[in-house]
Enzyme design. Structure first.
Site: not given
Length: 571
Positions: A167, A136, A250
């Site tokens: 992911d 993402h 992230s």
């Protein structure tokens, strides 16, 4: 503005007090030497002691020790400090400019957005040095750049492999990993460590919001179990930790005491009542992703599934109904899950049947709650083991069918969904005919419609119910009339929206590509579009002779380059 002024004033007071303190310290330390001015004394103190600024002499000494090959100097070399510095240097900051498509107006893109996230350097066997981050973080990234710690240069990166299910993504940075740079400029590749246990200490390294420099937070492993990954809705093994994972973290590594990567930070919980909860892609899932990419020459194929829907057998009456208390005339406790449906595209199709009880897979017993032993005191879903296999592997299932125990061999493979959760960074498909805009139903489309909000329309509610419909044949799609671009040829239909197309001229529509072929090959005077439900659904009738000109007019008016874009990854 008042807050800024207060901060500046407070800082000035501190600096003035610190200067006075340092001046006193300097005067007492230099003894009888002349004290010409406070500024001169402060400068001398800074240069000598590194009190307010890193001492250049200390830095040079550290560098000299780190590159020294003399045996006596090597004894002074702090290996742990060097490994720590190299590990931190391997964590990079990622800058991405996203050009997301508009899933409601599929021929257009939304306004560009920018983001920052984290990543780290790893050595992928058979491929080489790459930067790993979250999928993402670089989704629909038109420009992706990587910046090393302490460096002012940003390096252009190419998204090489993306695994939306887990992911994870791999970036190739040619200017950073070029062999022409020489070994001394090659970045340190972080090793992948073992899956940690509960209460193990971990550290999250990355570039979260709140600052520009590298940030390290500490925590412990709180839980390891199957969780839904927000990026694609897949259920995979995930690790929960109590260290803060904020926007920007992230893609950053989560390391153990040995500075080995035990996971990748990827999501948190956005609820005010829940604190100190962050989720990490565990090392086992990271390894599977890397191995999948290695086996397929840099391409990600996905995680395997059995492709079955099951019922748990925790109810005694249910188990008694299946005669699970009596096997071969002997009292023997049988546990497992009852198969209710097998997806037509799954490897288990034609092997497992409805009402079969899956008792074990590859010798691992399955509980009545659908869980299997993982480690001491830990149980996970059966799908956790299946997801650890690779396409082409054979799973041996022990099943209970018609009162008898037997073994069957099941080839495992990734199972595609009828309603995709993503398009792998490709534009959404669409087809325009006489102003009617058709697209394929997807999770991003429903999300753009607000299908998971508190209120949504009846037509969107119907489409939401199709999300978990199994895929009957590879390439099938749910074709939806997204909107109608008004034209004199389609007057009376311009208000129609979010309708499921079932048939064209009486022929069942399987996909957008199939609909495009049916329209192109049509020689009838009229074109009929039948929408759900099958009985009593709306019917649209158009004249074929007006179709081509109406489509051309609409595309010209709305600056649409092509009247169709079809998917190429449906197989």
């Amino acid at each position: 503005m008042m807050a800024i002024v207060r901060q500046q004033t407070f800082f000035a007071v501190i600096v003035t007090a610190a200067a006075a303190s340092v001046s006193a310290f300097s005067v007492s330390s230099i003894g009888k030497q002349a004290h010409h001015s406070c500024a001169h004394t402060l400068k001398a103190t800074i240069e000598r002691d590194g009190l307010f600024w890193p001492s250049s002499s200390n830095s040079e000494e550290r560098i000299d020790r780190s590159i020294s090959t003399d045996e006596d100097d090597y004894e002074l070399f702090d290996e742990e400090e060097y490994v720590l510095a190299s590990t931190l240097d391997a964590v990079v900051k990622i800058y991405a400019t996203h050009s997301d498509p508009d899933f409601l107006i599929p021929w257009q893109k939304r306004q560009q957005t920018t983001s920052t996230s984290s990543g780290f350097v790893i050595d992928v066997p058979g491929i080489g040095l790459r930067v790993m981050t979250n999928a993402h973080s670089v989704e629909y990234g038109s420009v992706v750049q990587v910046q090393r710690r302490g460096d002012d240069e940003k390096h252009a990166a190419i998204v090489e492999a993306v695994g939306n299910e887990c992911d994870l993504a791999l970036l190739r940075v040619d200017s950073l990993f070029s062999p022409q740079n020489g070994d001394q400029f090659q970045p340190f590749a972080m090793p992948i460590g073992p899956l940690p246990t509960l209460q193990d200490d971990v550290e999250v390294i990355g570039y979260p919001a709140g600052g520009d420099s590298l940030c390290v937070t500490k925590g412990v492993v709180s839980r390891i179990e199957m969780q839904e990954y927000a990026q694609a809705g897949a259920r995979l093994l995930a690790m929960q930790i109590d260290a803060a994972i904020n926007p920007g973290n992230s893609g950053g590594p989560v390391v153990n005491d040995a500075l080995e990567v035990v996971g990748v930070a990827f999501q948190g919980i956005d609820e005010e009542s829940i604190e100190n909860v962050g989720y990490v892609v565990p090392a086992s899932v990271v390894r599977h992703f890397l191995e999948d990419v290695r086996r397929n020459n840099g391409k990600y194929t996905g995680f395997c599934h059995l492709g079955i829907e099951v019922s748990f057998l925790e109810n005694k009456a249910y188990r008694k109904f299946l005669k699970m208390d009596n096997l071969d005339g002997e009292k023997k406790r049988i546990s497992g899950v009852c198969v209710r449906r097998v997806q037509p595209t799954a490897g288990a199709y034609g092997i497992l049947k409805s009402m079969d009880v899956v008792m074990a897979v590859d010798g691992i017993p399955v509980g009545n709650d659908g869980k299997i032993p993982f480690r001491r005191g830990e149980r996970v879903d059966l799908g956790c083991y299946i997801s650890s296999l690779f396409p082409g592997d054979i799973a041996t299932a022990t099943i209970f069918r018609d009162g008898k125990e037997m073994e069957v061999s099941i080839p495992v493979s990734p199972v595609k969904d009828l309603v995709p959760s993503h398009y792998n960074n490709k534009p959404p498909p669409y087809l325009i005919c006489s102003g009617f805009v058709f697209t394929a139903l997807s999770v991003p489309y429903l999300d753009a419609k607000g299908a998971w909000d508190d209120f949504y329309t009846e037509s969107v509610s119907y489409l939401l119910g199709l999300v978990h419909t199994p895929l009957k044949q590879k390439g099938d799609e749910v074709v939806v009339l997204a909107q109608v671009l008004a034209h004199e040829a389609n007057l009376g239909y311009e208000h129609l929206i979010d309708m499921h197309l079932l048939k064209f001229n009486g022929v069942e529509v399987k996909s957008l590509g199939h609909l495009n072929n049916l329209i192109s090959e049509n020689e009838e005077q009229f074109m009929t579009f039948e929408f759900a439900p099958e009985e009593g659904g709306r019917l649209i009738v158009m004249e074929r002779a007006l179709c081509e000109q109406a489509t051309e007019d609409v595309c010209k008016e709305h600056s649409i380059g092509s009247h169709y874009v079809l998917r190429t990854d449906t197989v």
